[in-house]
Motif scaffolding. Sequence first.
Motif, PDB file in Angstrom:
ATOM      1  N   GLY A  37       0.851  -1.169   0.000  1.00  0.00           N
ATOM      2  CA  GLY A  37       0.000   0.000   0.000  1.00  0.00           C
ATOM      3  C   GLY A  37       0.896   1.232   0.000  1.00  0.00           C
ATOM      4  N   VAL A  38       0.327   2.373  -0.306  1.00  0.00           N
ATOM      5  CA  VAL A  38       1.094   3.613  -0.242  1.00  0.00           C
ATOM      6  C   VAL A  38       0.380   4.585   0.684  1.00  0.00           C
ATOM      7  CG1 VAL A  38       2.190   3.320  -2.488  1.00  0.00           C
ATOM      8  CG2 VAL A  38       0.044   4.536  -2.344  1.00  0.00           C
ATOM      9  N   ALA A  39       1.144   5.473   1.288  1.00  0.00           N
ATOM     10  CA  ALA A  39       0.607   6.430   2.247  1.00  0.00           C
ATOM     11  C   ALA A  39      -0.244   7.487   1.551  1.00  0.00           C
ATOM     12  CB  ALA A  39       1.756   7.092   3.012  1.00  0.00           C
ATOM     13  N   SER A  40      -0.983   8.208   2.344  1.00  0.00           N
ATOM     14  CA  SER A  40      -1.806   9.319   1.876  1.00  0.00           C
ATOM     15  C   SER A  40      -0.965  10.312   1.083  1.00  0.00           C
ATOM     16  CB  SER A  40      -2.417  10.024   3.089  1.00  0.00           C
ATOM     17  OG  SER A  40      -2.976  11.259   2.735  1.00  0.00           O
ATOM     18  N   SER A  41      -1.580  10.972   0.125  1.00  0.00           N
ATOM     19  CA  SER A  41      -0.851  11.950  -0.697  1.00  0.00           C
ATOM     20  C   SER A  41      -0.336  13.127   0.124  1.00  0.00           C
ATOM     21  CB  SER A  41      -1.723  12.447  -1.846  1.00  0.00           C
ATOM     22  OG  SER A  41      -2.751  13.305  -1.388  1.00  0.00           O
ATOM     23  N   ARG A  42      -0.877  13.356   1.302  1.00  0.00           N
ATOM     24  CA  ARG A  42      -0.391  14.471   2.125  1.00  0.00           C
ATOM     25  C   ARG A  42       1.057  14.245   2.552  1.00  0.00           C
ATOM     26  NH1 ARG A  42      -0.840  12.693   7.473  1.00  0.00           N
ATOM     27  NH2 ARG A  42      -2.367  11.031   7.675  1.00  0.00           N
ATOM     28  N   LEU A  43       1.531  13.009   2.442  1.00  0.00           N
ATOM     29  CA  LEU A  43       2.916  12.689   2.788  1.00  0.00           C
ATOM     30  C   LEU A  43       3.803  12.594   1.557  1.00  0.00           C
ATOM     31  CD1 LEU A  43       2.182   9.943   5.465  1.00  0.00           C
ATOM     32  CD2 LEU A  43       2.706  12.359   5.833  1.00  0.00           C
ATOM     33  N   GLY A  44       3.272  12.969   0.394  1.00  0.00           N
ATOM     34  CA  GLY A  44       4.017  12.829  -0.847  1.00  0.00           C
ATOM     35  C   GLY A  44       4.159  14.119  -1.618  1.00  0.00           C
ATOM     36  N   ALA A  45       4.627  13.985  -2.830  1.00  0.00           N
ATOM     37  CA  ALA A  45       4.813  15.111  -3.739  1.00  0.00           C
ATOM     38  C   ALA A  45       4.555  14.628  -5.155  1.00  0.00           C
ATOM     39  CB  ALA A  45       6.224  15.679  -3.619  1.00  0.00           C
ATOM     40  N   ARG A  46       4.318  15.566  -6.033  1.00  0.00           N
ATOM     41  CA  ARG A  46       4.116  15.285  -7.455  1.00  0.00           C
ATOM     42  C   ARG A  46       5.147  16.099  -8.218  1.00  0.00           C
ATOM     43  NH1 ARG A  46      -1.765  15.849  -8.822  1.00  0.00           N
ATOM     44  NH2 ARG A  46      -1.758  13.651  -8.261  1.00  0.00           N
ATOM     45  N   VAL A  47       5.783  15.465  -9.201  1.00  0.00           N
ATOM     46  CA  VAL A  47       6.745  16.148 -10.056  1.00  0.00           C
ATOM     47  C   VAL A  47       6.116  16.254 -11.442  1.00  0.00           C
ATOM     48  CG1 VAL A  47       9.050  16.066 -11.083  1.00  0.00           C
ATOM     49  CG2 VAL A  47       8.692  15.233  -8.734  1.00  0.00           C
ATOM     50  N   GLU A  48       5.971  17.473 -11.930  1.00  0.00           N
ATOM     51  CA  GLU A  48       5.414  17.717 -13.258  1.00  0.00           C
ATOM     52  C   GLU A  48       6.488  18.347 -14.129  1.00  0.00           C
ATOM     53  OE1 GLU A  48       1.935  20.156 -12.811  1.00  0.00           O
ATOM     54  OE2 GLU A  48       0.724  18.467 -12.128  1.00  0.00           O
ATOM     55  N   VAL A  49       6.574  17.866 -15.368  1.00  0.00           N
ATOM     56  CA  VAL A  49       7.536  18.408 -16.323  1.00  0.00           C
ATOM     57  C   VAL A  49       6.753  18.908 -17.523  1.00  0.00           C
ATOM     58  CG1 VAL A  49       9.543  17.915 -17.763  1.00  0.00           C
ATOM     59  CG2 VAL A  49       9.289  16.766 -15.548  1.00  0.00           C
ATOM     60  N   ASN A  50       6.982  20.177 -17.870  1.00  0.00           N
ATOM     61  CA  ASN A  50       6.298  20.788 -19.001  1.00  0.00           C
ATOM     62  C   ASN A  50       7.329  21.577 -19.801  1.00  0.00           C
ATOM     63  OD1 ASN A  50       4.578  21.956 -20.813  1.00  0.00           O
ATOM     64  ND2 ASN A  50       3.399  23.111 -19.313  1.00  0.00           N
ATOM     65  N   GLU A  51       7.620  21.079 -21.004  1.00  0.00           N
ATOM     66  CA  GLU A  51       8.594  21.730 -21.884  1.00  0.00           C
ATOM     67  C   GLU A  51       9.925  21.969 -21.173  1.00  0.00           C
ATOM     68  OE1 GLU A  51       6.915  25.139 -23.828  1.00  0.00           O
ATOM     69  OE2 GLU A  51       5.132  24.026 -24.440  1.00  0.00           O
ATOM     70  N   GLY A  52      10.369  20.983 -20.436  1.00  0.00           N
ATOM     71  CA  GLY A  52      11.659  21.057 -19.750  1.00  0.00           C
ATOM     72  C   GLY A  52      11.637  21.732 -18.396  1.00  0.00           C
ATOM     73  N   ALA A  53      10.547  22.404 -18.064  1.00  0.00           N
ATOM     74  CA  ALA A  53      10.430  23.040 -16.753  1.00  0.00           C
ATOM     75  C   ALA A  53       9.865  22.037 -15.756  1.00  0.00           C
ATOM     76  CB  ALA A  53       9.515  24.265 -16.833  1.00  0.00           C
ATOM     77  N   VAL A  54      10.522  21.936 -14.620  1.00  0.00           N
ATOM     78  CA  VAL A  54      10.102  20.980 -13.589  1.00  0.00           C
ATOM     79  C   VAL A  54       9.437  21.736 -12.454  1.00  0.00           C
ATOM     80  CG1 VAL A  54      10.895  19.249 -11.947  1.00  0.00           C
ATOM     81  CG2 VAL A  54      11.993  19.438 -14.189  1.00  0.00           C
ATOM     82  N   ARG A  55       8.274  21.213 -12.059  1.00  0.00           N
ATOM     83  CA  ARG A  55       7.533  21.812 -10.937  1.00  0.00           C
ATOM     84  C   ARG A  55       7.245  20.711  -9.929  1.00  0.00           C
ATOM     85  NH1 ARG A  55       1.529  24.496 -10.888  1.00  0.00           N
ATOM     86  NH2 ARG A  55       0.945  22.396 -11.434  1.00  0.00           N
ATOM     87  N   VAL A  56       7.545  20.964  -8.668  1.00  0.00           N
ATOM     88  CA  VAL A  56       7.266  20.015  -7.589  1.00  0.00           C
ATOM     89  C   VAL A  56       6.099  20.551  -6.785  1.00  0.00           C
ATOM     90  CG1 VAL A  56       8.174  18.878  -5.536  1.00  0.00           C
ATOM     91  CG2 VAL A  56       9.678  19.310  -7.496  1.00  0.00           C
ATOM     92  N   ILE A  57       5.096  19.701  -6.619  1.00  0.00           N
ATOM     93  CA  ILE A  57       3.891  20.072  -5.882  1.00  0.00           C
ATOM     94  C   ILE A  57       3.789  19.162  -4.669  1.00  0.00           C
ATOM     95  CG2 ILE A  57       1.384  20.311  -6.001  1.00  0.00           C
ATOM     96  CD1 ILE A  57       1.841  20.290  -9.144  1.00  0.00           C
ATOM     97  N   ASP A  58       3.743  19.753  -3.498  1.00  0.00           N
ATOM     98  CA  ASP A  58       3.586  18.964  -2.279  1.00  0.00           C
ATOM     99  C   ASP A  58       2.139  18.535  -2.130  1.00  0.00           C
ATOM    100  OD1 ASP A  58       6.267  19.204  -1.539  1.00  0.00           O
ATOM    101  OD2 ASP A  58       5.907  21.112  -0.533  1.00  0.00           O
ATOM    102  N   GLY A  59       1.941  17.325  -1.560  1.00  0.00           N
ATOM    103  CA  GLY A  59       0.596  16.845  -1.277  1.00  0.00           C
ATOM    104  C   GLY A  59       0.017  17.605  -0.102  1.00  0.00           C
ATOM    105  N   PRO A  60      -1.246  17.462   0.171  1.00  0.00           N
ATOM    106  CA  PRO A  60      -2.161  16.481  -0.420  1.00  0.00           C
ATOM    107  C   PRO A  60      -2.721  16.960  -1.752  1.00  0.00           C
ATOM    108  CG  PRO A  60      -3.312  17.729   1.255  1.00  0.00           C
ATOM    109  CD  PRO A  60      -1.877  18.211   1.263  1.00  0.00           C
ATOM    110  N   PHE A  61      -3.251  16.003  -2.502  1.00  0.00           N
ATOM    111  CA  PHE A  61      -3.839  16.291  -3.795  1.00  0.00           C
ATOM    112  C   PHE A  61      -5.349  16.198  -3.690  1.00  0.00           C
ATOM    113  CE2 PHE A  61       0.286  14.149  -4.652  1.00  0.00           C
ATOM    114  CZ  PHE A  61       0.991  15.318  -4.850  1.00  0.00           C
ATOM    115  N   ALA A  62      -6.044  16.948  -4.514  1.00  0.00           N
ATOM    116  CA  ALA A  62      -7.492  17.141  -4.378  1.00  0.00           C
ATOM    117  C   ALA A  62      -8.320  15.888  -4.617  1.00  0.00           C
ATOM    118  CB  ALA A  62      -7.949  18.260  -5.313  1.00  0.00           C
TER     119      ALA A  62
END
Length: 120
Positions: free
Chosen positions: A45-70
């Motif tokens: 199993g994996v923990a709640s998203s509030r304990l994670g992050a999301r990495v998004e890449v758009n045209e070479g730009a990297v954005r890190v978004i901390d959880g939780p996710f909606a």
Amino acid sequence: MRYMVMHYQTQAMEDGVPPTPEEQAAIGEYMQEAAMSGVLLSGEGVASSRLGARVEVNEGAVRVIDGPFAEAKELIAGFAILEVDSLAEAVEHARKFALLVGAERVDVRKVVEFEDLQQS
């Protein structure tokens, strides 16, 4: 053939509500039987998203978004790697597990082996 079975979060899971002791026992029994039979190779199993992050890449730009996710229903809650003879067999295991954990959706995907790449 190996298949990955992924089940998705419910809002209760995302909120950190644990399964009842009865649900935990049923899930544990199923996982133990699947492991003993050689079908279950790995599963977690994996923990709640509030304990994670999301990495998004758009045209070479990297954005890190901390959880939780909606949207909890779009988040993976756990996975299993199964060794079975067919998609139908993997789906049957996924069906049983989905009913045990109360998952609304479970994805079943074939694991791509190196030999699969050579057939292209």
